[in-house]
Design a protein around this motif. Structure first.
Motif, PDB file in Angstrom:
ATOM      1  N   ALA A  15       0.825  -1.221   0.000  1.00  0.00           N
ATOM      2  CA  ALA A  15       0.000   0.000   0.000  1.00  0.00           C
ATOM      3  C   ALA A  15       0.852   1.261   0.000  1.00  0.00           C
ATOM      4  CB  ALA A  15      -0.947  -0.007   1.195  1.00  0.00           C
ATOM      5  N   SER A  16       2.158   1.114   0.164  1.00  0.00           N
ATOM      6  CA  SER A  16       3.054   2.267   0.022  1.00  0.00           C
ATOM      7  C   SER A  16       3.348   2.553  -1.450  1.00  0.00           C
ATOM      8  CB  SER A  16       4.356   2.007   0.778  1.00  0.00           C
ATOM      9  OG  SER A  16       4.858   0.715   0.468  1.00  0.00           O
ATOM     10  N   GLY A  17       2.887   1.676  -2.353  1.00  0.00           N
ATOM     11  CA  GLY A  17       3.098   1.881  -3.786  1.00  0.00           C
ATOM     12  C   GLY A  17       1.875   2.492  -4.447  1.00  0.00           C
ATOM     13  N   ILE A  19      -0.527   1.518  -6.917  1.00  0.00           N
ATOM     14  CA  ILE A  19      -1.828   0.845  -6.998  1.00  0.00           C
ATOM     15  C   ILE A  19      -2.340   0.514  -5.597  1.00  0.00           C
ATOM     16  CG2 ILE A  19      -2.937  -1.326  -7.707  1.00  0.00           C
ATOM     17  CD1 ILE A  19      -1.229  -1.170 -10.298  1.00  0.00           C
ATOM     18  N   GLY A  20      -1.447   0.051  -4.716  1.00  0.00           N
ATOM     19  CA  GLY A  20      -1.867  -0.294  -3.355  1.00  0.00           C
ATOM     20  C   GLY A  20      -2.413   0.907  -2.606  1.00  0.00           C
ATOM     21  N   HIS A  37       0.078  -1.823   4.353  1.00  0.00           N
ATOM     22  CA  HIS A  37       1.371  -2.506   4.423  1.00  0.00           C
ATOM     23  C   HIS A  37       2.437  -1.796   3.584  1.00  0.00           C
ATOM     24  CE1 HIS A  37       4.288  -5.170   2.367  1.00  0.00           C
ATOM     25  NE2 HIS A  37       4.571  -5.503   3.616  1.00  0.00           N
ATOM     26  N   GLY A  59       6.836  -5.136   6.537  1.00  0.00           N
ATOM     27  CA  GLY A  59       7.612  -6.370   6.493  1.00  0.00           C
ATOM     28  C   GLY A  59       7.932  -6.801   5.081  1.00  0.00           C
ATOM     29  N   ARG A  62       8.640 -11.719   1.397  1.00  0.00           N
ATOM     30  CA  ARG A  62       9.359 -12.902   0.889  1.00  0.00           C
ATOM     31  C   ARG A  62       9.889 -13.738   2.045  1.00  0.00           C
ATOM     32  NH1 ARG A  62      13.479  -9.318  -2.448  1.00  0.00           N
ATOM     33  NH2 ARG A  62      13.487  -8.502  -0.327  1.00  0.00           N
ATOM     34  N   SER A  88       1.395  -6.536  -3.356  1.00  0.00           N
ATOM     35  CA  SER A  88       2.829  -6.209  -3.442  1.00  0.00           C
ATOM     36  C   SER A  88       3.477  -6.921  -4.632  1.00  0.00           C
ATOM     37  CB  SER A  88       3.547  -6.590  -2.136  1.00  0.00           C
ATOM     38  OG  SER A  88       3.728  -7.990  -2.064  1.00  0.00           O
ATOM     39  N   ASN A 113       7.040 -11.767  -6.801  1.00  0.00           N
ATOM     40  CA  ASN A 113       5.724 -11.840  -7.437  1.00  0.00           C
ATOM     41  C   ASN A 113       4.990 -13.160  -7.284  1.00  0.00           C
ATOM     42  OD1 ASN A 113       5.464  -9.153  -8.913  1.00  0.00           O
ATOM     43  ND2 ASN A 113       7.532  -9.824  -9.461  1.00  0.00           N
ATOM     44  N   SER A 140      -2.363  -9.355 -10.154  1.00  0.00           N
ATOM     45  CA  SER A 140      -1.466  -9.988 -11.127  1.00  0.00           C
ATOM     46  C   SER A 140      -1.141  -8.951 -12.203  1.00  0.00           C
ATOM     47  CB  SER A 140      -2.150 -11.240 -11.685  1.00  0.00           C
ATOM     48  OG  SER A 140      -1.397 -11.809 -12.721  1.00  0.00           O
ATOM     49  N   SER A 141      -1.233  -9.333 -13.460  1.00  0.00           N
ATOM     50  CA  SER A 141      -0.863  -8.428 -14.554  1.00  0.00           C
ATOM     51  C   SER A 141      -1.347  -9.020 -15.872  1.00  0.00           C
ATOM     52  CB  SER A 141       0.672  -8.304 -14.602  1.00  0.00           C
ATOM     53  OG  SER A 141       1.095  -7.784 -15.833  1.00  0.00           O
ATOM     54  N   PRO A 187      -3.985  -5.816 -14.051  1.00  0.00           N
ATOM     55  CA  PRO A 187      -3.871  -4.518 -14.727  1.00  0.00           C
ATOM     56  C   PRO A 187      -2.927  -4.593 -15.926  1.00  0.00           C
ATOM     57  CG  PRO A 187      -3.199  -4.382 -12.387  1.00  0.00           C
ATOM     58  CD  PRO A 187      -3.257  -5.837 -12.770  1.00  0.00           C
TER      59      PRO A 187
HETATM   60  N1  NAP Z   1       2.071  -0.235 -12.477  1.00  0.00           N
HETATM   61  C1  NAP Z   1       1.805  -1.077 -13.472  1.00  0.00           C
HETATM   62  O1  NAP Z   1       1.889  -0.711 -14.661  1.00  0.00           O
HETATM   63  C2  NAP Z   1       1.372  -2.497 -13.166  1.00  0.00           C
HETATM   64  C3  NAP Z   1       0.831  -3.257 -14.202  1.00  0.00           C
HETATM   65  C4  NAP Z   1       0.421  -4.562 -13.945  1.00  0.00           C
HETATM   66  C5  NAP Z   1       0.553  -5.082 -12.676  1.00  0.00           C
HETATM   67  N2  NAP Z   1       1.085  -4.337 -11.687  1.00  0.00           N
HETATM   68  C6  NAP Z   1       1.209  -4.954 -10.355  1.00  0.00           C
HETATM   69  O2  NAP Z   1       0.507  -4.164  -9.413  1.00  0.00           O
HETATM   70  C7  NAP Z   1       1.122  -4.293  -8.126  1.00  0.00           C
HETATM   71  C8  NAP Z   1       1.444  -2.905  -7.584  1.00  0.00           C
HETATM   72  O3  NAP Z   1       2.278  -2.257  -8.523  1.00  0.00           O
HETATM   73  P1  NAP Z   1       2.636  -0.700  -8.467  1.00  0.00           P
HETATM   74  O4  NAP Z   1       2.727  -0.234  -9.856  1.00  0.00           O
HETATM   75  O5  NAP Z   1       1.773   0.002  -7.503  1.00  0.00           O
HETATM   76  O6  NAP Z   1       4.131  -0.800  -7.908  1.00  0.00           O
HETATM   77  P2  NAP Z   1       4.928   0.082  -6.854  1.00  0.00           P
HETATM   78  O7  NAP Z   1       4.417   1.475  -6.834  1.00  0.00           O
HETATM   79  O8  NAP Z   1       6.375  -0.155  -7.144  1.00  0.00           O
HETATM   80  O9  NAP Z   1       4.564  -0.616  -5.461  1.00  0.00           O
HETATM   81  C9  NAP Z   1       5.037  -1.900  -5.152  1.00  0.00           C
HETATM   82  C10 NAP Z   1       4.674  -2.196  -3.707  1.00  0.00           C
HETATM   83  O10 NAP Z   1       5.137  -3.518  -3.355  1.00  0.00           O
HETATM   84  C11 NAP Z   1       5.903  -3.430  -2.149  1.00  0.00           C
HETATM   85  N3  NAP Z   1       6.925  -4.469  -2.148  1.00  0.00           N
HETATM   86  C12 NAP Z   1       7.923  -4.641  -3.045  1.00  0.00           C
HETATM   87  N4  NAP Z   1       8.677  -5.698  -2.682  1.00  0.00           N
HETATM   88  C13 NAP Z   1       8.161  -6.178  -1.526  1.00  0.00           C
HETATM   89  C14 NAP Z   1       8.506  -7.232  -0.643  1.00  0.00           C
HETATM   90  N5  NAP Z   1       9.554  -8.031  -0.872  1.00  0.00           N
HETATM   91  N6  NAP Z   1       7.753  -7.431   0.456  1.00  0.00           N
HETATM   92  C15 NAP Z   1       6.684  -6.658   0.690  1.00  0.00           C
HETATM   93  N7  NAP Z   1       6.300  -5.647  -0.109  1.00  0.00           N
HETATM   94  C16 NAP Z   1       7.037  -5.404  -1.190  1.00  0.00           C
HETATM   95  C17 NAP Z   1       6.493  -2.027  -2.163  1.00  0.00           C
HETATM   96  O11 NAP Z   1       6.845  -1.647  -0.827  1.00  0.00           O
HETATM   97  P3  NAP Z   1       7.864  -0.410  -0.489  1.00  0.00           P
HETATM   98  O12 NAP Z   1       7.648   0.634  -1.536  1.00  0.00           O
HETATM   99  O13 NAP Z   1       7.424   0.019   0.883  1.00  0.00           O
HETATM  100  O14 NAP Z   1       9.243  -0.968  -0.514  1.00  0.00           O
HETATM  101  C18 NAP Z   1       5.328  -1.226  -2.728  1.00  0.00           C
HETATM  102  O15 NAP Z   1       4.399  -0.907  -1.723  1.00  0.00           O
HETATM  103  C19 NAP Z   1       2.363  -5.164  -8.326  1.00  0.00           C
HETATM  104  O16 NAP Z   1       2.066  -6.505  -7.995  1.00  0.00           O
HETATM  105  C20 NAP Z   1       2.627  -5.032  -9.818  1.00  0.00           C
HETATM  106  O17 NAP Z   1       3.326  -6.127 -10.347  1.00  0.00           O
HETATM  107  C21 NAP Z   1       1.500  -3.046 -11.888  1.00  0.00           C
END
Ligand code: NAP
Length: 259
Positions: A15-17, A19-20, A37, A59, A62, A88, A113, A140-141, A187
């Motif tokens: 949720a710090s990212g 989409i979350g 989270h 946390g 993995r 995540s 993933n 997923s994706s 997405p």
């Molecule tokens: N953006 C896109 O274009 C896209 C497209 C299809 C699918 N997705 C999927 O959507 C989801 C969110 O993507 P997003 O674009 O929002 O990415 P993002 O902004 O990079 O956010 C990723 C999040 O996952 C957390 N994370 C990374 N590694 C982790 C670990 N080992 N343990 C726990 N948390 C972990 C990060 O935490 P910290 O930041 O706190 O380290 C962050 O909150 C992902 O599963 C991604 O594969 C994204």
């Protein structure tokens, strides 16, 4: 429409990212109590939690012991976790074909993933065993459906989550929660901030879509809310909802110089 999320406990991983954070915000707007989270970006999670009245849990998902403590802290904060949004994850921006892919990179991307969602769901289902109530939304994706040249590790992990994993869990969860559901949001390219994307890349990415724009995090969050809602999607389980403007596939590049 009352979505049945008011007062419900929801854990959103990652949720710090981008989409979350949008998912946590949209769920809180429906009255859910949210565990926000984060892995490394605690400041962003705290800012978000303050804004939506959530609770931060931190946390590395993995690691089995950290996945367990994330879940127990979420349960301690919320009382019960009615919905777990396993969001995540992430990809490696470097385009690497399989014949050049190192084992280190493969392990890292698959751990982010596939292993992390596995550990998240394992801990969550241990909680559900005690409450008899639960619902999972996995993020997923479109790479799971269409593949992604240069990111076979990511596509394989996301396909594992969306197909074999989710479709097994939807049949397992009812052993411990008769109304339990497991669904997937897939997405396409989603604008999560940073620099504006290259226009040519956007044109390629949207070439097989009737809707010629990239998704926003709020577009993806809306699908998460719908699948989290026992009112809106209470008879849906094992579904994969693509949030990609009707995408039908990818433009494929051959060898450099070929027609
Ligand atoms: N953006 C896109 O274009 C896209 C497209 C299809 C699918 N997705 C999927 O959507 C989801 C969110 O993507 P997003 O674009 O929002 O990415 P993002 O902004 O990079 O956010 C990723 C999040 O996952 C957390 N994370 C990374 N590694 C982790 C670990 N080992 N343990 C726990 N948390 C972990 C990060 O935490 P910290 O930041 O706190 O380290 C962050 O909150 C992902 O599963 C991604 O594969 C994204």
């Amino acid at each position: 429409m009352e979505l049945g999320l008011s007062g419900r406990g929801v854990l959103v991983t990652g949720a710090s990212g981008g989409i979350g954070a949008a998912a946590a915000t949209a769920l809180a707007a429906e009255g859910a109590r949210v565990a926000v989270h984060c892995f490394s970006n605690r400041a962003r999670a705290e800012e978000l939690a303050a804004r939506i009245g959530g609770h931060v849990v931190q946390g590395d998902l993995r690691r089995p012991e950290e996945a367990a403590s994330v879940m127990s802290e979420a349960v301690a904060a919320l009382g019960a976790v009615d919905v777990c949004v396993a969001n995540s994850g992430g990809w490696d921006e470097e385009d690497v074909p399989v014949w050049e892919m190192s084992l280190d990179r493969f392990h890292r991307v698959v751990e982010d993933n596939l292993l992390a969602p596995f550990l998240t769901c394992r801990e969550y289902l241990r909680h559900v065993q005690g409450t008899g109530v639960g619902s999972i939304v996995l993020v997923s994706s479109v790479s799971a459906t269409f593949g992604e040249a240069g990111n076979a590790d990511y596509a394989a992990a996301k396909a594992g989550v969306a197909y074999g994993f989710a479709r097994t869990l939807k049949n397992e969860i009812v052993r411990i929660a008769p109304e339990g559901r497991v669904n997937v949001v897939a997405p396409g390219w989603t604008l999560t901030g940073g620099a504006a994307p290259d226009a040519a890349a956007v044109e390629r990415a949207t070439a097989t879509r009737p809707l010629k724009r990239l998704a926003t995090p709020e577009d993806v969050a809306a699908a998460v809310v719908w699948l989290a809602s026992p009112v809106a999607s209470g008879m849906c389980s094992g579904e994969i909802v693509h949030v990609a403007g009707g995408m039908e596939g990818r433009l494929v590049e051959g060898a450099p110089g070929t027609a």
